[in-house]
Structures are given as structure tokens and as C-alpha cells.
Design a protein around this motif. Structure first.
Motif, short mmCIF file in Angstrom:
data_model
loop_
_atom_site.label_atom_id
_atom_site.label_comp_id
_atom_site.label_asym_id
_atom_site.label_seq_id
_atom_site.Cartn_x
_atom_site.Cartn_y
_atom_site.Cartn_z
N TYR A 80 46.93 72.94 13.01
CA TYR A 80 47.70 72.03 12.17
C TYR A 80 48.32 70.91 13.00
O TYR A 80 48.25 69.72 12.65
CB TYR A 80 48.77 72.81 11.43
N LEU A 81 48.92 71.26 14.12
CA LEU A 81 49.50 70.25 15.01
C LEU A 81 48.43 69.35 15.58
O LEU A 81 48.63 68.13 15.74
CB LEU A 81 50.28 70.94 16.13
N LEU A 82 47.26 69.92 15.90
CA LEU A 82 46.17 69.10 16.43
C LEU A 82 45.69 68.09 15.39
O LEU A 82 45.39 66.93 15.72
CB LEU A 82 45.01 70.01 16.86
N THR A 83 45.65 68.48 14.12
CA THR A 83 45.24 67.55 13.06
C THR A 83 46.22 66.40 12.93
O THR A 83 45.82 65.23 12.77
CB THR A 83 45.14 68.32 11.72
N ILE A 84 47.51 66.70 13.00
CA ILE A 84 48.52 65.63 12.92
C ILE A 84 48.38 64.67 14.09
O ILE A 84 48.45 63.43 13.92
CB ILE A 84 49.93 66.25 12.89
N LEU A 85 48.14 65.19 15.30
CA LEU A 85 47.98 64.32 16.46
C LEU A 85 46.75 63.44 16.33
O LEU A 85 46.77 62.24 16.68
CB LEU A 85 47.90 65.17 17.73
N VAL A 86 45.65 63.98 15.82
CA VAL A 86 44.42 63.19 15.64
C VAL A 86 44.66 62.08 14.62
O VAL A 86 44.23 60.92 14.79
CB VAL A 86 43.26 64.09 15.22
N LEU B 123 47.53 60.62 13.81
CA LEU B 123 48.38 59.59 14.41
C LEU B 123 47.59 58.74 15.41
O LEU B 123 47.79 57.52 15.51
CB LEU B 123 49.58 60.24 15.11
N GLY B 124 46.68 59.37 16.16
CA GLY B 124 45.87 58.62 17.11
C GLY B 124 44.96 57.61 16.43
O GLY B 124 44.81 56.47 16.89
N TRP C 99 45.45 56.22 13.50
CA TRP C 99 46.28 55.15 12.94
C TRP C 99 46.69 54.17 14.03
O TRP C 99 46.64 52.95 13.84
CB TRP C 99 47.51 55.78 12.31
#
Length: 350
Positions: free
Chosen positions: A304-310, A312-313, A315
Motif C-alpha cells: 500500500y505504501l509502495l503504491t502511494i509512493l509510485v 506521487l512519483g 504526479w
């Protein structure tokens, strides 16, 4: 034919390789998906935590009707030894009940009612007169009926005072083994073992734990607990503070006889005999219930955290490219103006 060509228009799209403006990317939909996924994960985690809570309820074992009857010793008997066996009959029940000998609210000893409906409880008397009752207690610590009180007395043997010989002697008179060296003073409290429960409950995954304290006599005390399986625990140089001693049995039986022996600094000694009992199911074995958390919870949080980071990257990357390129709406307006100018020229020629 000319009429057909007059209504046909050809459009040419030129690929520039430029990233489209961020308004063309559905970030709101992606954010919504991420929020929903997070909510689902949080709900799953709460459900897993709720599964870890163990709710226990007491189901009382049956209590038989009727009270135990003490058959020996006879009422009013006076002994010169502190250890006495209290024998009698008890009502039958399944599972077997326990017979506890009480003096007031103090438990002196415990035994299991045999399949023949009899019991024998060894107890340690203190000097003087005491009233004892035999009480029915089941495995879930529910108290049943009690017997008629039994009055017993205990008068310690007096150690004879050695006579000093008139002529010198090379030998010194010895005192009997195990007897008290001097009689207790009237103000000295009797040595006492105070157990919090008249029996001890254990199981395959639950050790037997004795909780209690010592009082009277001359502290500090030395005590040993024989667990009935050949193992012994020791307490040395302890006082009147609460004690807690645990022991793990390697084999589950219906009951183990536990003997607590207490000795004070003056050499006085008493014993208490309890039972370590194991509550069993219908099949005769205990089935412990283990609650474990979900095995992939940590992995789900990481993804889940990895998905959020991807997200944001992506964007950030898109906005960085937009800063380097000409905004698409400006180029589109210029192209639209050029088309309108060309169309106007063709109309004037016609």
C-alpha cells in the motif's frame, strides 16, 4: 463527385512526443482507489485484532446434592501428634468433586472423592482445640455443602528436662529427634501456611501455580513444594510476603497430590496437602485455542505504501515535464487560429 469532395475534410495529427497536460490524467480516480484500498486494509486489520481477543466464560461443573460425612477420627479426640487423617464419605459426581477440610476460612488440606465415595485428607493441627468441617468443592471452584463440625484437640508432647547428675559425666543427654527444643511461649503465633486456593488448576499449556503466604512461628522460613511428580521447588529465607511458585507437568493426569512443607527458624515444621487438578473435556484431554494474526498483514501495508509512493512519483514527473514544454492549450489555440485563417482564405477564393 465534386459535391462529395466538398464535404470531406482531412485532418492531420502531428505526434510531438510531448506529455499531455495533467488535466488529462485521472488523478482523482487514482486517489479514490487508493483511499478505498486503505479503508479496506484498515477494516481487515481491525477484524484481525478483534479475532485476537479471547472472551472466556465460566461454565460451572455440577455440584452433587448432599454433604460429606466425617467418619474418623471421633469428635472430641485429643492427639499428641499434629498430623491427622480426616476420613469420611462423600457424594459421587462426574467429574469427581474435591473435599476440602476447613478450619474457619482456612483450608488445611484437599483430597479427591474416590469412585467408592470416600475421602482421606491429611491435615496438620495446631496446639489447642479446633473445629474442622469437610466441604464439597468442584473443579470450577464452586462450593457445595459442608459436614457437621468436628472438634479435635492437639497437645504437644513435653520434652522432659534432663536432670543434672551430682557427679561429673562425660555424656550429655540428647533430646528426641523432631521434637521442639523448647515449648512455645504463650504470645507466639502458631506456624501457618495460607493458600489462596484449596487446589491448583493446570493444563497442557498452563503451568500449575501455587499462590499463598506463611505466617506465625519464627521467620525467616524455608519451604519446599513437592509437586507429586518427583519434582520439588524450594523457597529459602522468605518472610510473610505473598509467594508465587509455578511448575509445569510433563503428563496430564486427573490430579497430582502437592505437599507443602514449611519450617521456621526455630525448627518448627508443618505441612499442607493440596491437589493439582486438570479440567478435561469429554474425551479426557484439553484442547487449547490459539489466536494468530493474519500472516500477510505486514506485506499488505508495504504494498500500500509502495503504491502511494509510485503515484506521487508519477504526479511529480508529469508536472516536471509540463514545466519544460509549451502548454498544450496554447498550442491548440494557435493551431485552431491557423485553421480558421486558412478556411477564410479558401472561402474568399471561391
Amino acid at each position: 463527385m465534386n459535391r462529395v469532395h466538398k464535404h470531406l475534410k482531412l485532418h492531420h495529427h502531428k505526434h510531438t512526443g510531448k506529455v499531455l497536460h495533467h488535466r488529462h490524467t485521472s488523478y482523482w480516480a487514482l486517489v479514490l482507489v487508493v483511499v478505498l484500498a486503505g479503508a479496506c486494509m484498515l477494516l481487515t486489520n481491525r477484524m484481525a485484532q478483534a479475532a485476537d481477543y479471547v472472551v472466556t466464560a465460566k461454565i460451572s461443573a455440577p455440584l452433587p446434592a448432599g454433604a460429606p460425612v466425617i467418619t474418623s477420627p471421633a469428635d472430641g479426640t485429643v492427639f499428641d501428634s499434629p498430623t491427622v487423617n480426616i476420613n469420611g464419605t462423600c457424594p459421587l459426581s462426574t467429574p469427581a468433586i474435591l473435599i476440602v477440610i476447613y478450619e474457619g476460612t482456612t483450608a488445611l488440606g484437599t483430597a479427591q472423592c474416590t469412585p467408592l465415595g470416600t475421602f482421606s485428607v491429611p491435615v496438620t493441627l495446631h496446639a489447642g482445640t479446633q473445629q474442622l468441617v469437610a466441604t464439597v468443592v468442584n473443579i470450577t471452584d464452586d462450593v457445595g455443602d459442608s459436614s457437621t463440625p468436628l472438634t479435635l484437640g492437639y497437645t504437644p508432647k513435653q520434652v522432659p528436662t534432663p536432670v543434672t547428675p551430682t557427679t561429673p559425666s562425660t555424656t550429655t543427654p540428647s533430646r528426641p529427634h523432631g521434637q521442639r527444643s523448647t515449648p512455645r511461649g504463650s504470645g507466639e503465633q502458631e506456624l501457618e501456611i495460607r493458600s489462596r486456593s484449596p487446589f491448583i488448576v493446570y493444563g497442557p499449556s498452563k503451568p500449575a501455580v501455587w499462590r499463598g503466604s506463611f505466617a506465625g512461628g519464627q521467620p525467616p522460613y524455608t519451604a519446599n513444594i513437592a509437586w507429586g511428580d518427583g519434582k520439588t521447588s524450594w523457597l529459602k529465607q522468605v518472610g510473610a510476603e505473598p509467594q508465587e511458585v509455578s511448575h509445569s507437568y510433563t503428563e496430564v493426569k486427573s490430579a497430582y497430590r502437592v505437599t507443602i512443607t514449611l519450617r521456621d527458624s526455630g525448627g518448627h515444621e508443618i505441612q499442607m496437602r493440596l491437589l493439582a487438578v486438570s479440567p478435561t473435556t469429554a474425551s479426557g484431554t484439553l484442547t487449547p485455542t490459539l489466536n494468530t494474526p493474519l500472516p500477510f498483514s505486514h506485506l499488505l501495508y508495504f504494498l500500500y505504501l509502495l503504491t502511494i509512493l509510485v503515484l506521487l512519483g508519477l504526479w511529480a514527473l508529469e508536472h516536471r515535464e509540463n514545466l519544460r514544454t509549451v502548454p498544450v492549450p496554447v498550442a491548440a489555440r494557435k493551431k485552431r487560429a491557423q485553421k480558421n485563417t486558412a478556411a477564410a482564405k479558401r472561402a474568399r477564393r471561391r
